[in-house]
Enzyme design. Structure first.
Site, PDB file in Angstrom:
ATOM      1  N   GLU A   9       0.156   3.674   1.653  1.00  0.00           N
ATOM      2  CA  GLU A   9       0.189   4.165   3.045  1.00  0.00           C
ATOM      3  C   GLU A   9       1.571   3.924   3.661  1.00  0.00           C
ATOM      4  O   GLU A   9       1.930   4.591   4.627  1.00  0.00           O
ATOM      5  CB  GLU A   9      -0.883   3.469   3.882  1.00  0.00           C
ATOM      6  CG  GLU A   9      -2.308   3.871   3.529  1.00  0.00           C
ATOM      7  CD  GLU A   9      -2.645   5.317   3.902  1.00  0.00           C
ATOM      8  OE1 GLU A   9      -2.297   5.749   4.999  1.00  0.00           O
ATOM      9  OE2 GLU A   9      -3.257   5.995   3.066  1.00  0.00           O
ATOM     10  N   TYR A  13      -1.925   0.260  10.559  1.00  0.00           N
ATOM     11  CA  TYR A  13      -2.177  -0.417   9.283  1.00  0.00           C
ATOM     12  C   TYR A  13      -0.938  -0.360   8.394  1.00  0.00           C
ATOM     13  O   TYR A  13      -0.485  -1.371   7.846  1.00  0.00           O
ATOM     14  CB  TYR A  13      -3.367   0.254   8.573  1.00  0.00           C
ATOM     15  CG  TYR A  13      -3.513  -0.135   7.118  1.00  0.00           C
ATOM     16  CD1 TYR A  13      -4.094  -1.340   6.749  1.00  0.00           C
ATOM     17  CD2 TYR A  13      -3.066   0.714   6.102  1.00  0.00           C
ATOM     18  CE1 TYR A  13      -4.226  -1.697   5.411  1.00  0.00           C
ATOM     19  CE2 TYR A  13      -3.195   0.373   4.765  1.00  0.00           C
ATOM     20  CZ  TYR A  13      -3.771  -0.842   4.418  1.00  0.00           C
ATOM     21  OH  TYR A  13      -3.893  -1.185   3.086  1.00  0.00           O
ATOM     22  N   SER A  46       0.815  -1.221   0.000  1.00  0.00           N
ATOM     23  CA  SER A  46       0.000   0.000   0.000  1.00  0.00           C
ATOM     24  C   SER A  46       0.846   1.267   0.000  1.00  0.00           C
ATOM     25  O   SER A  46       1.894   1.334   0.661  1.00  0.00           O
ATOM     26  CB  SER A  46      -0.888  -0.012   1.247  1.00  0.00           C
ATOM     27  OG  SER A  46      -1.429   1.260   1.478  1.00  0.00           O
TER      28      SER A  46
HETATM   29  P1  NDP Z   1     -11.426  -4.831   1.447  1.00  0.00           P
HETATM   30  O1  NDP Z   1     -11.403  -4.298   2.840  1.00  0.00           O
HETATM   31  O2  NDP Z   1     -12.556  -4.524   0.548  1.00  0.00           O
HETATM   32  O3  NDP Z   1     -11.320  -6.444   1.545  1.00  0.00           O
HETATM   33  C1  NDP Z   1     -10.573  -7.075   2.541  1.00  0.00           C
HETATM   34  C2  NDP Z   1     -10.738  -8.580   2.398  1.00  0.00           C
HETATM   35  O4  NDP Z   1      -9.956  -9.255   3.414  1.00  0.00           O
HETATM   36  C3  NDP Z   1     -12.187  -9.078   2.581  1.00  0.00           C
HETATM   37  O5  NDP Z   1     -12.440 -10.093   1.639  1.00  0.00           O
HETATM   38  C4  NDP Z   1     -12.160  -9.658   3.987  1.00  0.00           C
HETATM   39  O6  NDP Z   1     -13.128 -10.669   4.201  1.00  0.00           O
HETATM   40  C5  NDP Z   1     -10.763 -10.261   3.990  1.00  0.00           C
HETATM   41  N1  NDP Z   1     -10.311 -10.575   5.348  1.00  0.00           N
HETATM   42  C6  NDP Z   1     -10.176  -9.729   6.389  1.00  0.00           C
HETATM   43  N2  NDP Z   1      -9.763 -10.391   7.477  1.00  0.00           N
HETATM   44  C7  NDP Z   1      -9.617 -11.702   7.117  1.00  0.00           C
HETATM   45  C8  NDP Z   1      -9.226 -12.869   7.794  1.00  0.00           C
HETATM   46  N3  NDP Z   1      -8.883 -12.855   9.089  1.00  0.00           N
HETATM   47  N4  NDP Z   1      -9.176 -14.039   7.104  1.00  0.00           N
HETATM   48  C9  NDP Z   1      -9.551 -14.074   5.813  1.00  0.00           C
HETATM   49  N5  NDP Z   1      -9.943 -12.989   5.104  1.00  0.00           N
HETATM   50  C10 NDP Z   1      -9.973 -11.817   5.755  1.00  0.00           C
HETATM   51  O7  NDP Z   1     -10.035  -4.411   0.773  1.00  0.00           O
HETATM   52  P2  NDP Z   1      -9.738  -3.966  -0.764  1.00  0.00           P
HETATM   53  O8  NDP Z   1     -10.329  -4.959  -1.678  1.00  0.00           O
HETATM   54  O9  NDP Z   1     -10.033  -2.531  -0.907  1.00  0.00           O
HETATM   55  O10 NDP Z   1      -8.151  -4.092  -0.792  1.00  0.00           O
HETATM   56  C11 NDP Z   1      -7.512  -5.335  -1.089  1.00  0.00           C
HETATM   57  C12 NDP Z   1      -6.123  -5.353  -0.466  1.00  0.00           C
HETATM   58  O11 NDP Z   1      -5.351  -4.284  -1.013  1.00  0.00           O
HETATM   59  C13 NDP Z   1      -6.114  -5.145   1.042  1.00  0.00           C
HETATM   60  O12 NDP Z   1      -5.032  -5.899   1.560  1.00  0.00           O
HETATM   61  C14 NDP Z   1      -5.826  -3.665   1.202  1.00  0.00           C
HETATM   62  O13 NDP Z   1      -5.230  -3.372   2.435  1.00  0.00           O
HETATM   63  C15 NDP Z   1      -4.866  -3.446   0.026  1.00  0.00           C
HETATM   64  N6  NDP Z   1      -4.827  -2.108  -0.510  1.00  0.00           N
HETATM   65  C16 NDP Z   1      -6.002  -1.493  -0.887  1.00  0.00           C
HETATM   66  C17 NDP Z   1      -5.992  -0.233  -1.435  1.00  0.00           C
HETATM   67  C18 NDP Z   1      -7.252   0.437  -1.863  1.00  0.00           C
HETATM   68  O14 NDP Z   1      -7.200   1.644  -2.142  1.00  0.00           O
HETATM   69  N7  NDP Z   1      -8.366  -0.269  -1.979  1.00  0.00           N
HETATM   70  C19 NDP Z   1      -4.702   0.499  -1.603  1.00  0.00           C
HETATM   71  C20 NDP Z   1      -3.541  -0.291  -1.280  1.00  0.00           C
HETATM   72  C21 NDP Z   1      -3.620  -1.525  -0.733  1.00  0.00           C
HETATM   73  P3  NDP Z   1     -14.600 -10.362   4.814  1.00  0.00           P
HETATM   74  O15 NDP Z   1     -15.475 -10.023   3.636  1.00  0.00           O
HETATM   75  O16 NDP Z   1     -14.945 -11.645   5.463  1.00  0.00           O
HETATM   76  O17 NDP Z   1     -14.461  -9.194   5.774  1.00  0.00           O
HETATM   77  P1  GDP Z   2      -6.817   5.780   3.322  1.00  0.00           P
HETATM   78  O1  GDP Z   2      -5.969   6.646   2.455  1.00  0.00           O
HETATM   79  O2  GDP Z   2      -6.567   4.320   3.121  1.00  0.00           O
HETATM   80  O3  GDP Z   2      -6.774   6.149   4.761  1.00  0.00           O
HETATM   81  O4  GDP Z   2      -8.319   5.952   2.760  1.00  0.00           O
HETATM   82  P2  GDP Z   2      -9.603   6.710   3.354  1.00  0.00           P
HETATM   83  O5  GDP Z   2     -10.570   6.816   2.236  1.00  0.00           O
HETATM   84  O6  GDP Z   2     -10.090   6.052   4.608  1.00  0.00           O
HETATM   85  O7  GDP Z   2      -9.081   8.156   3.756  1.00  0.00           O
HETATM   86  C1  GDP Z   2      -8.493   9.023   2.805  1.00  0.00           C
HETATM   87  C2  GDP Z   2      -8.274  10.393   3.454  1.00  0.00           C
HETATM   88  O8  GDP Z   2      -9.541  11.009   3.679  1.00  0.00           O
HETATM   89  C3  GDP Z   2      -7.556  10.356   4.814  1.00  0.00           C
HETATM   90  O9  GDP Z   2      -6.564  11.352   4.821  1.00  0.00           O
HETATM   91  C4  GDP Z   2      -8.655  10.703   5.811  1.00  0.00           C
HETATM   92  O10 GDP Z   2      -8.197  11.409   6.964  1.00  0.00           O
HETATM   93  C5  GDP Z   2      -9.521  11.613   4.963  1.00  0.00           C
HETATM   94  N1  GDP Z   2     -10.914  11.728   5.464  1.00  0.00           N
HETATM   95  C6  GDP Z   2     -11.566  12.874   5.749  1.00  0.00           C
HETATM   96  N2  GDP Z   2     -12.788  12.616   6.208  1.00  0.00           N
HETATM   97  C7  GDP Z   2     -12.916  11.271   6.249  1.00  0.00           C
HETATM   98  C8  GDP Z   2     -13.990  10.410   6.643  1.00  0.00           C
HETATM   99  O11 GDP Z   2     -15.056  10.841   7.082  1.00  0.00           O
HETATM  100  N3  GDP Z   2     -13.783   9.073   6.512  1.00  0.00           N
HETATM  101  C9  GDP Z   2     -12.602   8.562   6.020  1.00  0.00           C
HETATM  102  N4  GDP Z   2     -12.465   7.248   5.875  1.00  0.00           N
HETATM  103  N5  GDP Z   2     -11.572   9.357   5.656  1.00  0.00           N
HETATM  104  C10 GDP Z   2     -11.725  10.699   5.771  1.00  0.00           C
END
Ligand code: NDP
Ligand code: GDP
Length: 328
Positions: free
Chosen positions: A129, A151, A127
């Site tokens: 992040e 995270y 990520s």
């Molecule tokens: P989501 O939060 O939508 O999905 C997370 C997934 O992980 C879900 O399927 C969840 O299952 C599963 N999960 C959580 N805990 C467990 C566990 N203990 N055992 C098995 N499965 C588990 O994430 P995204 O699809 O948005 O992101 C995919 C990956 O990419 C993540 O690792 C995220 O951190 C990373 N990432 C995402 C970004 C983004 O902008 N979206 C940016 C950079 C990295 P359940 O449905 O059961 O909760």
């Molecule tokens: P992140 O980059 O994975 O933390 O994705 P988020 O969508 O959760 O947050 C993106 C940015 O939006 C961060 O800098 C947050 O502090 C900002 N932000 C401002 N208001 C909110 C809010 O109400 N919810 C979330 N999730 N983020 C917020």
């Protein structure tokens, strides 16, 4: 027919990646953790119309033995490790769980592959992040990391474990350092989706305002459908490597509000309030990715722009709420 194992298949990226791999002729197996709400799990796969085509295997990232059994049973050619506690804000409330799933969970999956299927190719969902308090204006694969949340620290551990297993054991293990990517399937707690959902509800008269935190935070936002292509491309390369995946364009949370509300003919200033409770203990102020390596080595580029992405999200949220109101 190649087999792909996806952890996190029920999440945003898992759904789009499943759709992509199925369209390429893969057998797709998804790790599914036991849930008391099993009737609603898989909503995203259902939305994309692919739930009937994927297979599920029981397991949990916290349980190494379950992961080994799943890998032994499905014998994947490619493993995409997407499972995580993925919400930054929650990681201060549950730092240990985040460490054990987002960090150690990746180590568990790497161990399962090393023990049961070392020839499989492995993708780790790293990520942006990890860059956190940015050390360079544009972040690429050589930019030093400075994580700002439990995270991001867990992701950094998983990232280096991936690099280490590649270097120690010769696993074909790649890490995709993906910048924020969104879609109509983004979790409702993330800021873009909070805003597009609020704009839709306010437009339909279901709500009047939405509290947000830091409106000045800036992110490099792309579309998940584009980003899962980069994951697949990484595993098609002869040699494993790490890649930044980003659009190179940065917008603020305020820009998201302006555009999403504007799309439905509303002025966000009349509906967005700020709530200090939504500010984070440590903020990532701004991120901008340099995806030149992914472009040159993988031939990947982001196609869907910020406005097209948000318009699709607002339209999807409008359709969902209209349907719930029986006006669909
Ligand atoms: P989501 O939060 O939508 O999905 C997370 C997934 O992980 C879900 O399927 C969840 O299952 C599963 N999960 C959580 N805990 C467990 C566990 N203990 N055992 C098995 N499965 C588990 O994430 P995204 O699809 O948005 O992101 C995919 C990956 O990419 C993540 O690792 C995220 O951190 C990373 N990432 C995402 C970004 C983004 O902008 N979206 C940016 C950079 C990295 P359940 O449905 O059961 O909760
Ligand atoms: P992140 O980059 O994975 O933390 O994705 P988020 O969508 O959760 O947050 C993106 C940015 O939006 C961060 O800098 C947050 O502090 C900002 N932000 C401002 N208001 C909110 C809010 O109400 N919810 C979330 N999730 N983020 C917020």
């Amino acid at each position: 027919m190649p087999t792909a194992l996806i952890t996190g298949i029920t999440g945003q990226d898992g759904a789009y990646l499943s759709q992509l791999l199925l369209s390429k002729g893969y057998r797709v197996v998804g790790l599914l953790r036991r849930s008391a709400s099993s009737d609603v799990v898989g909503e995203r796969l259902r939305w994309l119309g692919v739930i009937e085509e994927v297979e599920f295997a029981d397991g949990n990232m916290a349980d190494l033995s379950s992961l080994i059994r799943v890998v032994q049973a499905c014998r994947p050619d490619e493993v995409y490790n997407l499972a995580a506690q993925s919400f930054v804000a929650a990681s201060w409330q549950q730092p240990l769980l985040t460490g054990s799933i987002t960090g150690l969970g990746a180590a568990n999956m790497l161990e399962a592959v090393r023990i049961a299927r070392p020839e499989a190719r492995f993708y780790q969902a790293s990520s942006s992040e990890m860059f956190g308090k940015r050390q360079q204006a544009l972040q690429n694969e050589r930019t030093p990391f400075y994580p700002r949340s439990p995270y991001a620290i867990a992701k950094l551990y998983a990232h280096w474990m991936t690099v280490n297993y590649r270097e120690s054991f010769g696993l074909h293990a790649s890490s995709g350092i993906l910048f924020n990517h969104e879609s109509p399937l983004r979790g409702i707690e993330f800021v873009t989706r909070r805003i597009t959902d609020a704009a839709a509800r306010i437009k339909l008269g279901l709500a009047r305002e939405i509290p947000l935190g830091n409106l000045e935070a800036q992110r490099d936002w792309g579309h998940a459908r584009d980003y899962v292509q980069a994951m697949w491309l990484m595993l098609q390369q002869t040699a494993p490597d790490d890649y930044v995946v980003a659009t190179g364009q940065t917008r603020s949370v305020r820009d998201v509000c302006r555009f999403a509300f504007g799309h439905v003919g509303l002025d966000y200033r009349e509906h967005v309030t700020t709530d200090p409770q939504l500010l984070r203990p440590a903020e990532v102020d701004t991120l901008t990715g340099d995806a030149a390596k992914a472009r040159d080595a993988l031939g990947w580029e982001s196609r869907i722009g910020f406005e097209e992405l948000l318009a699709e999200m607002v339209e999807a949220d409008l359709a969902r709420h209209r349907q719930a109101l029986g006006r669909g």
